[in-house]
Design an enzyme around this catalytic site. Structure first.
Site, PDB file in Angstrom:
ATOM      1  N   ASN A  24      55.036  48.922  45.359  1.00  0.00           N
ATOM      2  CA  ASN A  24      55.674  49.221  46.545  1.00  0.00           C
ATOM      3  C   ASN A  24      56.532  50.307  46.315  1.00  0.00           C
ATOM      4  OD1 ASN A  24      58.350  48.123  45.941  1.00  0.00           O
ATOM      5  ND2 ASN A  24      57.205  46.262  45.802  1.00  0.00           N
ATOM      6  N   VAL A  33      49.159  41.996  42.063  1.00  0.00           N
ATOM      7  CA  VAL A  33      48.837  42.622  40.780  1.00  0.00           C
ATOM      8  C   VAL A  33      50.094  43.136  40.117  1.00  0.00           C
ATOM      9  CG1 VAL A  33      47.931  44.615  41.836  1.00  0.00           C
ATOM     10  CG2 VAL A  33      47.178  43.768  39.398  1.00  0.00           C
ATOM     11  N   ASP A  34      51.132  43.490  40.777  1.00  0.00           N
ATOM     12  CA  ASP A  34      52.231  44.151  40.458  1.00  0.00           C
ATOM     13  C   ASP A  34      53.129  42.955  39.789  1.00  0.00           C
ATOM     14  OD1 ASP A  34      54.742  45.687  40.271  1.00  0.00           O
ATOM     15  OD2 ASP A  34      54.852  45.785  42.608  1.00  0.00           O
ATOM     16  N   SER A 117      45.990  48.505  47.914  1.00  0.00           N
ATOM     17  CA  SER A 117      46.203  48.084  49.061  1.00  0.00           C
ATOM     18  C   SER A 117      45.449  46.726  50.041  1.00  0.00           C
ATOM     19  CB  SER A 117      46.110  49.213  49.961  1.00  0.00           C
ATOM     20  OG  SER A 117      47.236  50.189  49.867  1.00  0.00           O
ATOM     21  N   GLY A 119      45.237  43.959  49.366  1.00  0.00           N
ATOM     22  CA  GLY A 119      45.681  42.326  49.187  1.00  0.00           C
ATOM     23  C   GLY A 119      46.713  42.083  50.450  1.00  0.00           C
TER      24      GLY A 119
HETATM   25  N1  AR6 Z   1      43.942  42.109  38.079  1.00  0.00           N
HETATM   26  C1  AR6 Z   1      43.129  42.623  38.839  1.00  0.00           C
HETATM   27  N2  AR6 Z   1      43.569  42.692  40.117  1.00  0.00           N
HETATM   28  C2  AR6 Z   1      44.412  41.784  40.875  1.00  0.00           C
HETATM   29  C3  AR6 Z   1      45.280  40.979  39.776  1.00  0.00           C
HETATM   30  C4  AR6 Z   1      45.212  41.044  38.514  1.00  0.00           C
HETATM   31  N3  AR6 Z   1      45.858  40.259  37.584  1.00  0.00           N
HETATM   32  N4  AR6 Z   1      45.961  40.054  40.697  1.00  0.00           N
HETATM   33  C5  AR6 Z   1      45.892  40.333  42.011  1.00  0.00           C
HETATM   34  N5  AR6 Z   1      44.867  41.375  41.930  1.00  0.00           N
HETATM   35  P1  AR6 Z   1      48.073  43.261  45.930  1.00  0.00           P
HETATM   36  P2  AR6 Z   1      48.489  45.573  47.597  1.00  0.00           P
HETATM   37  C6  AR6 Z   1      44.174  42.014  43.163  1.00  0.00           C
HETATM   38  O1  AR6 Z   1      48.391  42.291  47.017  1.00  0.00           O
HETATM   39  O2  AR6 Z   1      47.502  45.034  48.804  1.00  0.00           O
HETATM   40  C7  AR6 Z   1      52.807  43.281  45.826  1.00  0.00           C
HETATM   41  O3  AR6 Z   1      53.995  42.760  46.229  1.00  0.00           O
HETATM   42  C8  AR6 Z   1      44.316  41.233  44.385  1.00  0.00           C
HETATM   43  O4  AR6 Z   1      43.451  40.096  44.456  1.00  0.00           O
HETATM   44  O5  AR6 Z   1      48.505  42.850  44.514  1.00  0.00           O
HETATM   45  O6  AR6 Z   1      48.326  46.958  47.351  1.00  0.00           O
HETATM   46  C9  AR6 Z   1      53.690  44.930  45.642  1.00  0.00           C
HETATM   47  O7  AR6 Z   1      54.866  44.779  44.987  1.00  0.00           O
HETATM   48  C10 AR6 Z   1      43.970  42.434  45.391  1.00  0.00           C
HETATM   49  O8  AR6 Z   1      42.424  42.263  45.593  1.00  0.00           O
HETATM   50  O9  AR6 Z   1      48.284  44.709  46.131  1.00  0.00           O
HETATM   51  C11 AR6 Z   1      53.621  45.490  46.952  1.00  0.00           C
HETATM   52  O10 AR6 Z   1      54.742  44.976  47.731  1.00  0.00           O
HETATM   53  C12 AR6 Z   1      44.525  43.708  44.895  1.00  0.00           C
HETATM   54  O11 AR6 Z   1      44.812  43.259  43.549  1.00  0.00           O
HETATM   55  C13 AR6 Z   1      52.375  44.770  47.579  1.00  0.00           C
HETATM   56  O12 AR6 Z   1      52.089  43.622  47.138  1.00  0.00           O
HETATM   57  C14 AR6 Z   1      45.707  44.241  45.459  1.00  0.00           C
HETATM   58  O13 AR6 Z   1      46.420  43.219  46.017  1.00  0.00           O
HETATM   59  C15 AR6 Z   1      51.224  45.760  47.514  1.00  0.00           C
HETATM   60  O14 AR6 Z   1      50.035  45.295  48.173  1.00  0.00           O
END
Ligand code: AR6
Length: 171
Positions: A24, A33-34, A117, A119
C-alpha cells in the site's frame, strides 16, 4: 529465451533475483501477500521501507530481501478498484512496468509477481490478468537483464485466470 511463467505457490518461497510486493502507499506492511512477505523477510524489511516515506500508487521501490530467498523485494502499491473509471488499468500497468524497470536496473534476471490488486483491492481478476500479461510481454521485448517473469498465483482460480490471459495474448 525470455518468457513468462505462471505457477501456483507462495511468493515468499521464490528463489530468484526479486519478488514484487503488492503493497500500500505507506509501504509499512499490511495483510495478504504484503503481510506474508514482511513476516518471512523479518523486521529489517520494515526498517528499510520506513526510509522511503511511502510510495505513490503505480510507482515502485526496491529493498533487499533480508531473510527471504530472493535477493530483492520490489514494493509497488497497485490501484484500489473503484469501478474501472478511475485510471485503474493505467495504474495497474504502471505498477507492473515500474517494478520491472527497477528490477532490470538492478540487473535482475528472474522476477516474481503476485496477482497485484486482486485481493483486498478488489480489481476484477480477469481484467487484472490481461493488464499484467500485456504489460509484462511488452516490457520483455526491450528488457536488458530480465529473462523470466514468474506469476506466482496463490489459488487455483487465480492460476487459471493468468493461464487464460497468457493463452489469449499468445493467440
Ligand atoms: N504468495 C503469493 N500470493 C499471495 C500470497 C503469497 N504468500 N498471499 C496472498 N496472495 P492482496 P492487493 C495473493 O490482498 O489486492 C495488503 O494489506 C492473494 O490471494 O495481498 O494488492 C497491502 O498492505 C491475491 O491473489 O493484495 C495493501 O493494503 C493476491 O496475492 C493491500 O493488501 C493479492 O492480494 C493490497 O491489496
Amino acid at each position: 529465451m525470455k518468457k513468462i511463467e505462471i505457477i501456483r505457490g507462495d511468493i515468499t518461497k521464490f528463489d530468484g533475483d526479486a519478488i514484487v510486493n503488492a503493497a500500500n502507499t505507506t509501504l509499512m506492511g499490511g495483510g495478504g501477500v504484503d503481510g506474508a512477505i514482511h513476516r518471512a523477510a523479518g523486521p529489517a524489511l520494515y526498517a528499510a521501507c520506513e526510509k522511503f516515506n511511502g510510495c505513490p500508487t503505480g510507482e515502485a521501490r526496491l529493498t533487499l530481501g533480508f531473510n527471504l530467498p530472493a535477493k530483492y523485494v520490489i514494493h509497488t502499491p497497485g490501484p484500489v478498484w473503484h469501478g474501472g473509471q478511475h485510471q485503474e488499468a493505467t495504474l495497474l500497468a504502471n505498477s507492473y512496468r515500474h517494478s520491472l524497470e527497477l528490477g532490470d536496473q538492478y540487473g535482475c534476471q528472474t522476477i516474481a509477481f503476485p496477482s497485484i490488486s486482486t485481493g483486498v483491492y478488489a480489481y476484477p481478476l480477469k481484467q487484472a490478468a490481461q493488464v499484467a500479461i500485456q504489460t509484462i510481454s511488452e516490457f520483455l521485448k526491450t528488457a536488458k537483464h530480465v529473462q523470466v517473469v514468474t506469476m506466482v498465483c496463490f489459488d487455483a482460480v487465480t492460476l487459471k485466470a493468468y493461464q487464460d490471459a497468457l493463452n489469449d495474448y499468445q493467440k
